[in-house]
Design a protein around this motif. Structure first.
Motif, PDB file in Angstrom:
ATOM      1  N   LEU A  49       0.839  -1.188   0.000  1.00  0.00           N
ATOM      2  CA  LEU A  49       0.000   0.000   0.000  1.00  0.00           C
ATOM      3  C   LEU A  49       0.877   1.244   0.000  1.00  0.00           C
ATOM      4  CD1 LEU A  49      -2.672  -1.170   2.582  1.00  0.00           C
ATOM      5  CD2 LEU A  49      -2.999  -0.860   0.128  1.00  0.00           C
TER       6      LEU A  49
ATOM      7  N   VAL B 230      -0.603   5.943   3.717  1.00  0.00           N
ATOM      8  CA  VAL B 230      -0.706   5.358   5.054  1.00  0.00           C
ATOM      9  C   VAL B 230      -0.211   6.350   6.104  1.00  0.00           C
ATOM     10  CG1 VAL B 230       0.088   3.500   6.568  1.00  0.00           C
ATOM     11  CG2 VAL B 230      -0.479   2.999   4.181  1.00  0.00           C
TER      12      VAL B 230
ATOM     13  N   ASP C 188     -10.264   1.798   5.622  1.00  0.00           N
ATOM     14  CA  ASP C 188     -10.636   2.241   4.267  1.00  0.00           C
ATOM     15  C   ASP C 188      -9.692   1.680   3.209  1.00  0.00           C
ATOM     16  OD1 ASP C 188     -12.685   3.737   5.382  1.00  0.00           O
ATOM     17  OD2 ASP C 188     -11.447   5.545   5.559  1.00  0.00           O
ATOM     18  N   LEU C 189      -8.532   1.152   3.641  1.00  0.00           N
ATOM     19  CA  LEU C 189      -7.558   0.565   2.716  1.00  0.00           C
ATOM     20  C   LEU C 189      -7.760  -0.942   2.575  1.00  0.00           C
ATOM     21  CD1 LEU C 189      -4.342   2.461   3.907  1.00  0.00           C
ATOM     22  CD2 LEU C 189      -5.982   3.120   2.136  1.00  0.00           C
TER      23      LEU C 189
END
Length: 382
Positions: free
Chosen positions: A274, A279, A341-342
């Motif tokens: 990610l 993040v 949400d990721l």
């Protein structure tokens, strides 16, 4: 206070069109180079800008761009093998963090006889490194000024800090024209990440008057880029302001230390690929709320340094306004505000907590934290 000793490396060239002088700089170190390049530069026709300046000066080169999976040890091994087969005299790294990390690792280990994993597991290289020239295409280079490189151990997908020799990178060339691939969303996440790096360097146990100076000036420039200048005298383009701020704050972080949000973002990136800046941006407001409990004066000072609150707003109100400013900035950029949400699970994040507790930087956090404390922090941001 312990003695302050400072030596800057690499040399820094920052300015528009500085890439056109790359060939001139390279002649100091040789005439045959390996270029480790982010593959996106081919897609946007930026690679031609680099190779033309080399062709004009009859500098030999070959390109390695197999880095889509990041700076993991498999990619590093492949690049290192090709470098040795090519009998090169130096490395040119062009791209984001992963290109910088692979380039510096190959440079550091080029003359070593031991296996890559010997160094991933903690050994320090002892041979002379190849000259490395770094050309970033993002606004921050947090590890360029240090003797450490974050790499992903392909055996475990954990982040490791590889120790390297001094002065591996000889030149850091920052050209804002190389950053045209960044979207507005990417600029927003990078701006928040730079702000996070600044706060972490400012509150670290390793902070000193020198790192504080770079943080304060860097945040002044970052504020102009994020909010616009309050005076018509400031006409510097946004990209240049962000590059200057990122350079100064990266230097501050090398003189001090990065912190909790940066470490967690590195670990989450290594495990689940990610975006590290995104993040970091999600974690920052929660980290600021935590910092406010024990470093409130420093956080308040940075809020005033960025001029995002009136001079007469102080103490708890100033800190609350600072945190709210970050959240509003993220909302305007349509950035997610929670780790869930990721599409991550809390179980996945628990593995990242275990990973960073083994990293040396963990001991330099501004307050003592156990793995339980880390997990509680993750749950807040989840």
């Amino acid at each position: 206070m312990s003695d302050f000793i400072f030596k800057i490396s690499p040399n820094v060239v920052l300015g528009s069109y500085s890439i056109n002088r790359l060939g001139q700089y390279l002649l100091e170190w040789g005439t045959r180079f390996m270029i480790i390049m982010d593959p996106i530069l081919n897609e946007v026709n930026l690679s031609d800008k680099i190779t033309k300046t080399l062709d004009d000066r009859k500098i030999g080169y070959f390109i390695f761009n197999e880095i889509t999976d990041g700076s993991n040890t498999k990619n590093i091994q492949r690049a290192l093998s090709l470098a040795k087969e090519g009998h090169i005299q130096g490395i040119i790294g062009i791209g984001g963090t992963k290109a910088m990390n692979i380039s510096r690792t190959v440079s550091a280990l080029y003359n070593e006889v031991h296996d890559l994993y010997t160094f991933v597991d903690g050994a320090t290289p002892i041979t002379n490194p190849l000259p490395c020239i770094c050309i970033p295409t993002t606004y921050r280079t947090p590890y360029i000024f240090t003797t450490e490189i974050p790499v992903i151990d392909s055996r475990s997908t954990e982040i490791k800090l590889l120790k390297i020799q001094n002065s591996v990178c000889k030149l850091l060339l920052i050209d804002t024209n190389m950053m045209v691939t960044l979207t507005e969303n990417q600029k927003a996440t990078l701006s928040i990440e730079i702000l996070c790096m600044a706060i972490e360097a400012y509150i670290s146990q390793k902070a000193n008057f020198f790192s504080d100076m770079f943080v304060e000036k860097g945040l002044e420039l970052l504020s102009f880029a994020m909010n616009g200048a309050t005076s018509l005298d400031i006409t510097t383009p946004e990209e240049e302001l962000l590059s200057q701020a990122g350079c100064l704050i990266s230097l501050a972080a090398s003189c001090s230390s990065l912190g909790l949000s940066s470490l967690l973002a590195l670990s989450i990136n290594s495990k689940y690929r990610l975006n590290k800046s995104l993040v970091t941006a999600i974690l920052l407001p929660y980290a600021m709320e935590d910092v406010a409990k024990y470093k409130s004066a420093k956080l308040e000072k940075l809020a005033h340094t960025m001029k995002i609150i009136p001079d007469n707003v102080e103490h708890e109100e100033a800190i609350t306004s600072f945190i709210e400013y970050v959240r509003q900035y993220m909302a305007k950029a349509n950035l997610p505000t929670r780790l869930k949400d990721l599409q991550l699970t809390i179980e996945q994040l628990s593995l990242c907590v275990e990973n960073i507790s083994k990293i040396d930087i963990f001991s330099k956090l501004p307050r003592s934290m156990s793995t339980d404390d880390l997990f509680d922090f993750i749950k807040l941001a989840y």
